[in-house]
Design an enzyme around this catalytic site. Structure first.
Site, PDB file in Angstrom:
ATOM      1  N   ASN A 105       0.819  -1.228   0.000  1.00  0.00           N
ATOM      2  CA  ASN A 105       0.000   0.000   0.000  1.00  0.00           C
ATOM      3  C   ASN A 105       0.849   1.274   0.000  1.00  0.00           C
ATOM      4  O   ASN A 105       0.343   2.351  -0.304  1.00  0.00           O
ATOM      5  CB  ASN A 105      -0.963  -0.006   1.187  1.00  0.00           C
ATOM      6  CG  ASN A 105      -2.099  -1.005   0.976  1.00  0.00           C
ATOM      7  OD1 ASN A 105      -2.203  -1.612  -0.087  1.00  0.00           O
ATOM      8  ND2 ASN A 105      -2.944  -1.179   1.977  1.00  0.00           N
ATOM      9  N   ARG A 108      -7.648  -1.458  -7.761  1.00  0.00           N
ATOM     10  CA  ARG A 108      -8.289  -0.213  -7.350  1.00  0.00           C
ATOM     11  C   ARG A 108      -7.295   0.954  -7.314  1.00  0.00           C
ATOM     12  O   ARG A 108      -7.651   2.097  -7.595  1.00  0.00           O
ATOM     13  CB  ARG A 108      -8.928  -0.408  -5.976  1.00  0.00           C
ATOM     14  CG  ARG A 108      -9.609   0.839  -5.496  1.00  0.00           C
ATOM     15  CD  ARG A 108     -10.426   0.609  -4.270  1.00  0.00           C
ATOM     16  NE  ARG A 108     -10.778   1.884  -3.674  1.00  0.00           N
ATOM     17  CZ  ARG A 108     -11.818   2.602  -4.009  1.00  0.00           C
ATOM     18  NH1 ARG A 108     -12.618   2.198  -4.962  1.00  0.00           N
ATOM     19  NH2 ARG A 108     -12.072   3.756  -3.420  1.00  0.00           N
ATOM     20  N   CYS A 137     -10.114  -5.472  -5.221  1.00  0.00           N
ATOM     21  CA  CYS A 137     -10.842  -6.433  -4.404  1.00  0.00           C
ATOM     22  C   CYS A 137     -12.306  -6.031  -4.305  1.00  0.00           C
ATOM     23  O   CYS A 137     -12.629  -4.852  -4.220  1.00  0.00           O
ATOM     24  CB  CYS A 137     -10.239  -6.484  -3.012  1.00  0.00           C
ATOM     25  SG  CYS A 137      -8.745  -7.458  -2.955  1.00  0.00           S
ATOM     26  N   ARG A 174     -17.304   0.658  -2.638  1.00  0.00           N
ATOM     27  CA  ARG A 174     -16.027   1.398  -2.751  1.00  0.00           C
ATOM     28  C   ARG A 174     -16.116   2.605  -3.683  1.00  0.00           C
ATOM     29  O   ARG A 174     -15.523   2.633  -4.759  1.00  0.00           O
ATOM     30  CB  ARG A 174     -14.898   0.462  -3.185  1.00  0.00           C
ATOM     31  CG  ARG A 174     -14.608  -0.587  -2.155  1.00  0.00           C
ATOM     32  CD  ARG A 174     -13.357  -1.356  -2.442  1.00  0.00           C
ATOM     33  NE  ARG A 174     -12.163  -0.703  -1.920  1.00  0.00           N
ATOM     34  CZ  ARG A 174     -10.977  -1.300  -1.862  1.00  0.00           C
ATOM     35  NH1 ARG A 174     -10.826  -2.512  -2.288  1.00  0.00           N
ATOM     36  NH2 ARG A 174      -9.943  -0.652  -1.375  1.00  0.00           N
ATOM     37  N   PRO A 175     -16.893   3.625  -3.280  1.00  0.00           N
ATOM     38  CA  PRO A 175     -17.036   4.809  -4.135  1.00  0.00           C
ATOM     39  C   PRO A 175     -15.745   5.624  -4.195  1.00  0.00           C
ATOM     40  O   PRO A 175     -14.837   5.416  -3.388  1.00  0.00           O
ATOM     41  CB  PRO A 175     -18.127   5.607  -3.422  1.00  0.00           C
ATOM     42  CG  PRO A 175     -18.067   5.173  -2.000  1.00  0.00           C
ATOM     43  CD  PRO A 175     -17.591   3.745  -1.996  1.00  0.00           C
ATOM     44  N   LEU A 231     -15.049  11.076  -2.897  1.00  0.00           N
ATOM     45  CA  LEU A 231     -14.146  12.000  -2.189  1.00  0.00           C
ATOM     46  C   LEU A 231     -12.972  12.402  -3.077  1.00  0.00           C
ATOM     47  O   LEU A 231     -12.542  13.560  -3.065  1.00  0.00           O
ATOM     48  CB  LEU A 231     -13.614  11.352  -0.903  1.00  0.00           C
ATOM     49  CG  LEU A 231     -14.659  11.027   0.168  1.00  0.00           C
ATOM     50  CD1 LEU A 231     -14.033  10.190   1.282  1.00  0.00           C
ATOM     51  CD2 LEU A 231     -15.223  12.313   0.752  1.00  0.00           C
ATOM     52  N   ASP A 252      -7.563  -4.542   6.948  1.00  0.00           N
ATOM     53  CA  ASP A 252      -6.870  -5.541   6.129  1.00  0.00           C
ATOM     54  C   ASP A 252      -6.455  -6.778   6.932  1.00  0.00           C
ATOM     55  O   ASP A 252      -6.167  -7.820   6.343  1.00  0.00           O
ATOM     56  CB  ASP A 252      -5.621  -4.922   5.474  1.00  0.00           C
ATOM     57  CG  ASP A 252      -5.994  -3.986   4.340  1.00  0.00           C
ATOM     58  OD1 ASP A 252      -7.162  -3.574   4.268  1.00  0.00           O
ATOM     59  OD2 ASP A 252      -5.117  -3.654   3.529  1.00  0.00           O
ATOM     60  N   ILE A 255     -15.086  -0.403   8.188  1.00  0.00           N
ATOM     61  CA  ILE A 255     -14.539   0.251   6.988  1.00  0.00           C
ATOM     62  C   ILE A 255     -15.161  -0.296   5.698  1.00  0.00           C
ATOM     63  O   ILE A 255     -15.686   0.468   4.890  1.00  0.00           O
ATOM     64  CB  ILE A 255     -12.998   0.113   6.920  1.00  0.00           C
ATOM     65  CG1 ILE A 255     -12.343   0.484   8.250  1.00  0.00           C
ATOM     66  CG2 ILE A 255     -12.430   0.962   5.761  1.00  0.00           C
ATOM     67  CD1 ILE A 255     -12.429   1.933   8.661  1.00  0.00           C
ATOM     68  N   ARG A 269      -1.501 -10.800  -5.450  1.00  0.00           N
ATOM     69  CA  ARG A 269      -1.577  -9.341  -5.571  1.00  0.00           C
ATOM     70  C   ARG A 269      -0.770  -8.649  -4.468  1.00  0.00           C
ATOM     71  O   ARG A 269      -0.294  -7.531  -4.667  1.00  0.00           O
ATOM     72  CB  ARG A 269      -3.036  -8.868  -5.479  1.00  0.00           C
ATOM     73  CG  ARG A 269      -3.856  -9.188  -6.704  1.00  0.00           C
ATOM     74  CD  ARG A 269      -5.186  -8.479  -6.639  1.00  0.00           C
ATOM     75  NE  ARG A 269      -5.005  -7.097  -6.230  1.00  0.00           N
ATOM     76  CZ  ARG A 269      -5.920  -6.353  -5.648  1.00  0.00           C
ATOM     77  NH1 ARG A 269      -7.103  -6.849  -5.397  1.00  0.00           N
ATOM     78  NH2 ARG A 269      -5.663  -5.106  -5.312  1.00  0.00           N
TER      79      ARG A 269
HETATM   80  C1  UD1 Z   1      -6.724   1.636   1.201  1.00  0.00           C
HETATM   81  C2  UD1 Z   1      -5.910   0.377   1.121  1.00  0.00           C
HETATM   82  C3  UD1 Z   1      -6.701  -0.809   1.640  1.00  0.00           C
HETATM   83  C4  UD1 Z   1      -7.203  -0.521   3.037  1.00  0.00           C
HETATM   84  C5  UD1 Z   1      -7.958   0.809   3.089  1.00  0.00           C
HETATM   85  C6  UD1 Z   1      -8.366   1.218   4.502  1.00  0.00           C
HETATM   86  C7  UD1 Z   1      -4.424   0.722  -0.753  1.00  0.00           C
HETATM   87  C8  UD1 Z   1      -4.020   0.325  -2.135  1.00  0.00           C
HETATM   88  N1  UD1 Z   1      -5.516   0.137  -0.248  1.00  0.00           N
HETATM   89  O1  UD1 Z   1      -7.857   1.454   0.349  1.00  0.00           O
HETATM   90  O2  UD1 Z   1      -5.837  -1.945   1.653  1.00  0.00           O
HETATM   91  O3  UD1 Z   1      -8.076  -1.560   3.437  1.00  0.00           O
HETATM   92  O4  UD1 Z   1      -7.133   1.860   2.556  1.00  0.00           O
HETATM   93  O5  UD1 Z   1      -7.266   1.274   5.328  1.00  0.00           O
HETATM   94  O6  UD1 Z   1      -3.739   1.498  -0.094  1.00  0.00           O
HETATM   95  N2  UD1 Z   1     -14.791   6.014   0.735  1.00  0.00           N
HETATM   96  C9  UD1 Z   1     -15.833   6.801   0.268  1.00  0.00           C
HETATM   97  N3  UD1 Z   1     -15.596   7.638  -0.791  1.00  0.00           N
HETATM   98  C10 UD1 Z   1     -14.370   7.741  -1.370  1.00  0.00           C
HETATM   99  C11 UD1 Z   1     -13.300   6.939  -0.877  1.00  0.00           C
HETATM  100  C12 UD1 Z   1     -13.539   6.079   0.173  1.00  0.00           C
HETATM  101  O7  UD1 Z   1     -16.946   6.736   0.770  1.00  0.00           O
HETATM  102  O8  UD1 Z   1     -14.206   8.530  -2.310  1.00  0.00           O
HETATM  103  C13 UD1 Z   1     -15.038   5.065   1.851  1.00  0.00           C
HETATM  104  C14 UD1 Z   1     -14.862   3.599   1.398  1.00  0.00           C
HETATM  105  O9  UD1 Z   1     -16.031   3.080   0.808  1.00  0.00           O
HETATM  106  C15 UD1 Z   1     -14.514   2.921   2.692  1.00  0.00           C
HETATM  107  C16 UD1 Z   1     -13.701   3.981   3.445  1.00  0.00           C
HETATM  108  O10 UD1 Z   1     -14.023   5.232   2.838  1.00  0.00           O
HETATM  109  O11 UD1 Z   1     -15.670   2.638   3.440  1.00  0.00           O
HETATM  110  C17 UD1 Z   1     -12.208   3.734   3.417  1.00  0.00           C
HETATM  111  O12 UD1 Z   1     -11.738   3.783   2.096  1.00  0.00           O
HETATM  112  P1  UD1 Z   1     -10.272   4.296   1.757  1.00  0.00           P
HETATM  113  O13 UD1 Z   1      -9.584   4.755   2.997  1.00  0.00           O
HETATM  114  O14 UD1 Z   1     -10.380   5.248   0.622  1.00  0.00           O
HETATM  115  O15 UD1 Z   1      -9.569   2.962   1.258  1.00  0.00           O
HETATM  116  P2  UD1 Z   1      -8.769   2.717  -0.066  1.00  0.00           P
HETATM  117  O16 UD1 Z   1      -7.869   3.864  -0.350  1.00  0.00           O
HETATM  118  O17 UD1 Z   1      -9.681   2.224  -1.118  1.00  0.00           O
END
Ligand code: UD1
Length: 418
Positions: free
Chosen positions: A23, A92, A116, A121-122, A125, A305, A327, A397
């Site tokens: 990550n 992603r 995954c 996973r929107p 933001l 994770d 999460i 992965r």
């Molecule tokens: C990253 C990690 C993943 C980890 C996660 C949380 C990488 C490649 N992946 O994923 O392994 O599990 O952080 O620690 O680094 N959300 C929204 N809108 C957005 C973005 C996110 O609502 O635009 C929500 C998601 O649906 C989720 C939460 O925020 O419920 C956390 O997502 P986020 O912190 O963005 O995780 P990732 O960056 O996808």
């Protein structure tokens, strides 16, 4: 590697060195295109997500090569601003090229990201923040089109400390005009790694307590060389492997300062974890206790994770334990596969109740995502008989040579072609 057979019941003994962090390296690889020169990343893990990101970088026009454990990326000639759908749909983190391409080219076109399957996973933001920096972003037919030749620094407050959104803002802001401030930024250690890499590139970027990050955009950058931090999730998985098999493993290159919540929880369960200089000795031979309630949370909370791998351990830990997943709503899918192996796990919405059973039984199970696959490997290591895990490509992965590492620790594992 599509299927793996594990003959369980062997305690693991030996030493494992932890690979560089997945990550952390993915946003850093996207950051490489911000600089018209060569970046070097030492301890870069040889995992599928890195190989896929290398394909993206080459498609964009970069030269990429390995120098032993170090990955070199020459981004002096980036000629495209579009990410191919075939690769983006697998990962992603391809969404991070939105900020990086805007920073470098002023334009980006990428398919809606895959990766995954963990609920919806929107990326609202990410898009809202990129808009605030002055880019025009449109979503059409499953693709994101962004245009913004001269991004302008801005104060952005995230409603949730999203890791990916924080990284995308940092990447877009690194070459924007003026100062960008992020409030309620994610505090995961991987964000700090991205900041340190960009500092070496010459970007003036500072992290403050309370989730505030300030970035002064910079156009004249220099060649960075960065030694990647070790992967805290992989380290946690091997801690759990020692615990579930009742073995003793020495872990070297474990990022201990980033794992305090995890090690405190495992120590409370009765697992021996001792520092020996730079190494950590894990002793899983002692009797374990369950957990009243564990909730996943953004860093420094317990990482989502490691939730599924921990669930595998709790499945064979006497007593009742509960986990609340805050999460990703779909992270409990692995419970069904563990139940097929004899576990007693009941899931209701965000909560799982796990009643520990004396042992699990080998059967055929299906991995559905990366960390769920890791949980099934752990379950297979302790199960009686043979566990066949299908769809193992997920584990490649994020885990470098996991079958080889576990075999070197005494596990009986065979990789099957299909
Ligand atoms: C990253 C990690 C993943 C980890 C996660 C949380 C990488 C490649 N992946 O994923 O392994 O599990 O952080 O620690 O680094 N959300 C929204 N809108 C957005 C973005 C996110 O609502 O635009 C929500 C998601 O649906 C989720 C939460 O925020 O419920 C956390 O997502 P986020 O912190 O963005 O995780 P990732 O960056 O996808």
């Amino acid at each position: 590697m599509e299927c793996v057979e594990i003959r369980g019941g062997k305690p693991l003994y030996g030493r494992v060195e932890i690979q560089g962090s997945k990550n952390a390296v993915l946003p850093i690889l996207a950051a490489c295109i911000l600089h018209e020169g060569t970046s070097r990343i030492d301890h870069c893990p040889r995992i599928q997500d890195v190989f896929d990101t290398i394909m993206i970088l080459r498609f964009l026009g970069c030269r990429v090569w390995w120098e032993d454990q170090c990955l070199a990326v020459d981004a002096s000639k980036v000629s495209r601003c579009k990410i191919p759908a075939q690769i983006a749909s697998r990962m992603r983190s391809s969404v991070l090229f939105l900020g990086a391409l805007l920073g470098r080219m002023g334009r980006a076109q990428l398919p809606y990201p895959g990766g995954c399957v963990l609920g919806s996973r929107p990326i609202d933001l990410h898009i809202a923040a990129i808009n605030e920096l002055g880019a025009k972003v449109e979503e059409k037919e499953g693709c994101i089109f962004a245009e913004g030749r001269m991004l302008k620094g801005k104060e952005i407050t995230l409603r949730f400390p999203s890791v990916g959104a924080t990284e995308n803002i940092i990447l877009a802001a690194a070459r924007a005009q003026g100062i960008t401030v992020i409030n309620n930024a994610a505090r995961e250690p991987e964000i700090g790694e991205l900041c340190r890499f960009l500092q070496k590139m010459g970007v003036d970027i500072r992290e403050f307590s309370g989730g505030r990050i300030e970035i002064a955009g910079e156009t004249c950058l220099q060649d960075p060389k960065h030694d990647l931090v070790a992967d805290r999730i992989v380290a946690g998985t091997y801690l759990l492997a020692a615990a579930i098999t009742g073995g003793r493993i020495t872990i070297s290159r474990m990022p201990q300062e980033h794992m305090e919540t995890v090690t405190a929880l495992l120590k409370n369960m009765g697992i021996g974890i001792e520092k020996h200089g730079c190494d950590v000795l894990v002793d899983g031979s002692r009797k374990r206790r369950g957990i009243e309630l564990l909730e996943t949370a953004p860093y420094p909370g317990f990482p989502t994770d490691l939730q599924s791998p921990l669930m595998a351990l709790l499945a064979v830990t006497e007593g009742e334990s509960r986990i609340k997943e805050n999460i990703f709503e779909d992270r409990f899918k692995t419970a069904q596969q563990l139940n097929a192996m004899g576990a007693n796990i009941k899931v209701r919405e965000k909560e799982a109740v796990i009643r520990g059973v004396p042992t699990l039984y080998g059967t055929r199970v299906e991995a559905g995502e990366l960390r769920g696959a890791a949980a099934l490997f752990l379950a297979g290591l302790i199960a009686e008989g043979t566990t066949t895990i299908c769809s193992c490509h997920y584990i490649s992965r994020g885990y470098e040579n996991i079958c080889g590492v576990l075999t070197s620790l005494g596990a009986e594992i065979e990789e099957l072609c299909n």
